[in-house]
Enzyme design. Structure first.
Site, short mmCIF file in Angstrom:
data_model
loop_
_atom_site.label_atom_id
_atom_site.label_comp_id
_atom_site.label_asym_id
_atom_site.label_seq_id
_atom_site.Cartn_x
_atom_site.Cartn_y
_atom_site.Cartn_z
N GLY A 206 0.82 -1.22 0.00
CA GLY A 206 0.00 0.00 0.00
C GLY A 206 0.85 1.25 0.00
N GLY A 209 1.71 5.61 4.50
CA GLY A 209 0.74 6.24 5.41
C GLY A 209 -0.63 5.59 5.41
N GLY A 211 -1.34 2.80 6.78
CA GLY A 211 -1.57 2.10 8.05
C GLY A 211 -0.97 0.71 8.13
CB THR A 213 3.74 0.67 10.73
OG1 THR A 213 4.49 0.95 9.56
CG2 THR A 213 4.66 0.38 11.88
CG HIS A 429 -1.90 32.00 -11.72
ND1 HIS A 429 -0.88 31.75 -12.60
CD2 HIS A 429 -2.20 30.81 -11.16
CE1 HIS A 429 -0.57 30.48 -12.56
NE2 HIS A 429 -1.35 29.88 -11.69
CD GLU A 430 -4.33 30.69 -7.59
OE1 GLU A 430 -5.09 29.72 -7.80
OE2 GLU A 430 -3.09 30.58 -7.61
CG HIS A 433 -5.75 27.86 -11.77
ND1 HIS A 433 -5.33 26.92 -12.68
CD2 HIS A 433 -4.63 28.32 -11.16
CE1 HIS A 433 -4.01 26.84 -12.64
NE2 HIS A 433 -3.55 27.67 -11.73
CG ASP A 505 -0.55 25.70 -12.16
OD1 ASP A 505 -0.76 25.11 -11.09
OD2 ASP A 505 -0.78 26.90 -12.36
#
Ligand code: ATP
Length: 606
Positions: A206, A209, A211, A213, A429-430, A433, A505
């Site tokens: 997997g 992170g 899970g 362990t 710019h944002e 998007h 981007d």
């Protein structure tokens, strides 16, 4: 933990002491040698070559020993020895002839050649080098041994973990498979009576992170058996045979504590397919893997040792490792779905002061694709944020901030003062998007736009899917690339210049386009052939024809260009929307979903 640190610092103090002692010994040796050196050899007198010629002419020289470096040892008729130096680039006889000696004058002299091989130990510098060499060998051997001993100590420190299955959320199906292992460890005899053989090894595959362990610890915790944890990288060494001896020592210790769990994280570091190479590093890796195979064959089911291993690169493992009889059970751990994420959040929120208005389902909705470790971190970050903001309990706004930090990367850099020009660029710019994403079919809904810098980003537009998706279609991938192009296209259209703000981007868009062409068979020209294995990011190993390479280049280029053109088309059609959003962002810095949809002419239904 503290104990370990303490012992580590103890080792380094001892090491430092050893170094000081070694250096002092070398210094004393040099001083003594230097003091004794002038007396240790009687220094003969040095005379010029012309004087040697005069002595020969007078018949007072019986023997000359010539060395390669031009040093002459001259023995006189009375037995005395003197030293002279000739030009090392010309022969002695030549030089004596030049000084006027005749053949007949030289007949009474015995000439000999001597090899001048000076022993390295014959000078203080040589002694220093030898002493240094010995010192280094002693020091590194000592260091290596202590490191090895401290590693063995790690293997020894095997306790029964206090984690149980109830501490793991969203992985019920996988835990079901592991319940057998727990029952076997608890009550091995019942299985033996029935003639059932338990797997010797369970391989958990997997993403980081997810899970793995945690599951291994919970298996040991549920069964109440000791847990030996180590990582594949602990066995990778330069010296051949060292990794193998560590594996042996790990299993020796495990046998003494059986029944128990041996957990090997990142098993790919030690279990990569063998390459039959003669290089030292690969021979070492092969030997370590062979030892692991031998150990796994060596314990019988009744020994009660189960090896749990974790990896996220099962494709690189040696087939001998994954065959039945070794790691014969594989558990694939996926990223959690919506319900799984909510449950994980609930587990980590236990014992924390949550405001009643906190909706963990909404947090789970906003975090598709994140793994358990990310979600645990979000809860912790929310708690830290609540303290930072002086809240009496963790509020929904703390979770929102934590989620944005996790997704957009880094904390909000409110103190970062942007120039007005920069702010304008980021706002357009944002806005670019957001408008492109909104008008592109199959794009995820925009939930927030911000021009407050966060981590490396000057601003960000969050678009989060409504539901989890296992599969991603070609059109959806193109929509994603088009959305990514919106920022750069807006800069070009509204600011008549382009900036470095689109670097990330473009990187993501290029990777997506390359995946479509080289891995997912989504381009007609390159067809269904896969040019890079999953997980491999390099095309360098690709051995195709020049024409195929050109086709790949061309296909990736065309995807990016057509998406960019589409983004430009959307922005020129909806110029007024971009302008309005950018202007508002310059004033308010952030815009939520509700306001964004109002500007788009689609207010949220009440
Ligand atoms: P890696 O491959 O990087 O070693 P891993 O898959 O072993 O990662 P873990 O170390 O087990 O991941 O998980 C890290 C942390 O994430 C855990 O300590 C736990 O707090 C949290 N976590 C992960 N998955 C879950 C889960 N299913 N339920 C509850 N907590 C989880």
């Amino acid at each position: 933990m503290n104990k370990e640190n303490h012992s580590e610092s103890k080792i380094s103090v001892r090491e430092r002491r050893l170094l000081v002692i070694a250096c002092s010994a070398v210094l004393i040796l040099i001083v003594i040698t230097a003091a004794l050196w002038p007396n240790s050899q009687e220094k003969p007198q040095v005379i010029p070559l012309s004087e040697v010629a005069a002595e020969i002419a007078g018949g007072r020289v019986t023997r000359i020993v010539d060395s390669l470096n031009g040093r002459l040892t001259i023995t006189a008729a009375d037995g005395k020895t003197v030293i002279a130096q000739r030009d090392p680039n010309a022969s002695l006889l030549e030089q004596l002839h030049l000084l006027g000696l005749t053949e007949s004058q030289l007949t009474g002299v015995q000439f000999e050649m001597a090899q001048t091989s000076v022993s390295p130990a014959a000078s203080p510098l040589g002694l220093l080098l030898i002493a240094g060499l010995i010192g280094s060998v002693v020091f590194f051997t000592y260091r290596y041994n202590t490191a090895d001993r401290s590693r063995s100590k790690t293997f020894q420190a095997a306790d029964v973990p206090d984690i149980r299955f109830k501490d793991i959320a969203g992985l019920d199906d996988h835990l079901q498979e592991l319940r057998d292992v727990v029952s076997f460890l608890k009550d091995g005899e019942r299985f033996a009576d029935m003639g059932a053989r338990m797997p010797r090894g369970v391989l958990m595959v997997g993403d980081p992170g997810t899970g793995k362990t945690l599951i291994a610890k919970a298996v040991a915790g549920e069964a109440g058996v000791p847990f030996f944890a180590t990582s594949g990288s602990e066995f990778t060494e330069v010296f051949v045979g060292v990794g193998a001896s560590r594996i042996r020592s790990l299993f020796q210790k495990a046998r003494k504590k059986a029944p128990c769990i041996v957990f090997i994280d990142e098993i790919d570091a030690v279990g990569r397919a063998r390459r039959r190479s003669e290089s030292g590093a690969e021979m070492e890796q092969d030997q370590t893997l062979n030892q692991l195979l031998v150990e796994m064959d060596g314990f019988s089911p009744s020994d009660g040792i189960i090896v749990l291993a974790a990896t996220n690169r099962v494709d690189v493992l040696d087939p001998a490792l994954t065959r039945p009889g070794r790691f014969d059970r594989n558990i694939y751990i996926n990223r959690p779905d919506l319900k799984g994420r909510e449950e994980i959040l609930k587990i980590h929120a236990q014992g924390k002061k949550l405001s009643p208005e906190v909706d963990l389902l909404a947090v789970a909705r906003a975090t598709p694709g994140l793994v358990g470790a990310d979600l645990a971190n979000i809860v912790n970050e929310a708690a830290i944020n609540a303290v930072r903001c002086g809240h009496s309990c963790i509020e929904m706004s703390d979770f929102e901030e934590a989620v944005e930090k996790q997704i957009a990367g880094g904390v909000q850099r409110k103190s970062h003062v942007m120039s007005l020009d920069e702010k304008r660029i980021v706002a357009y710019h944002e806005a670019g998007h957001a408008v492109v994403i909104h008008h592109t079919e199959l794009s995820d809904p925009v939930v927030k736009i911000s021009i407050i810098p966060r981590g490396q980003a000057g601003g960000y537009t969050l678009a989060v899917p409504d539901h989890d998706q296992m599969l991603i279609s070609r059109c959806k991938m193109l929509a994603k690339i088009t959305g990514l192009m919106g920022g750069r296209a807006a800069e070009e259209i509204f600011l008549q210049d382009i900036t470095s703000g689109a670097s990330n981007d473009l990187e993501v868009a290029t990777r997506l386009a390359e995946d479509m062409v080289t891995r997912l068979g989504m381009d007609a020209r390159t067809g269904l052939r896969v040019f890079q294995a999953s997980g491999e990011r390099s095309l360098l190993a690709f051995q195709g024809s020049q024409k195929t390479c050109e086709n790949i280049d061309q296909a990736v280029h065309e995807i990016l260009e057509s998406c960019y053109e589409e983004a430009r088309r959307i922005l020129t059609t909806h110029r007024d929307q971009v302008e309005q959003i950018a202007q508002e962002l310059l004033e308010t810095e952030t815009m939520d979903r509700e306001r964004f949809l109002q500007i788009m002419g689609q207010p949220l239904a009440a």
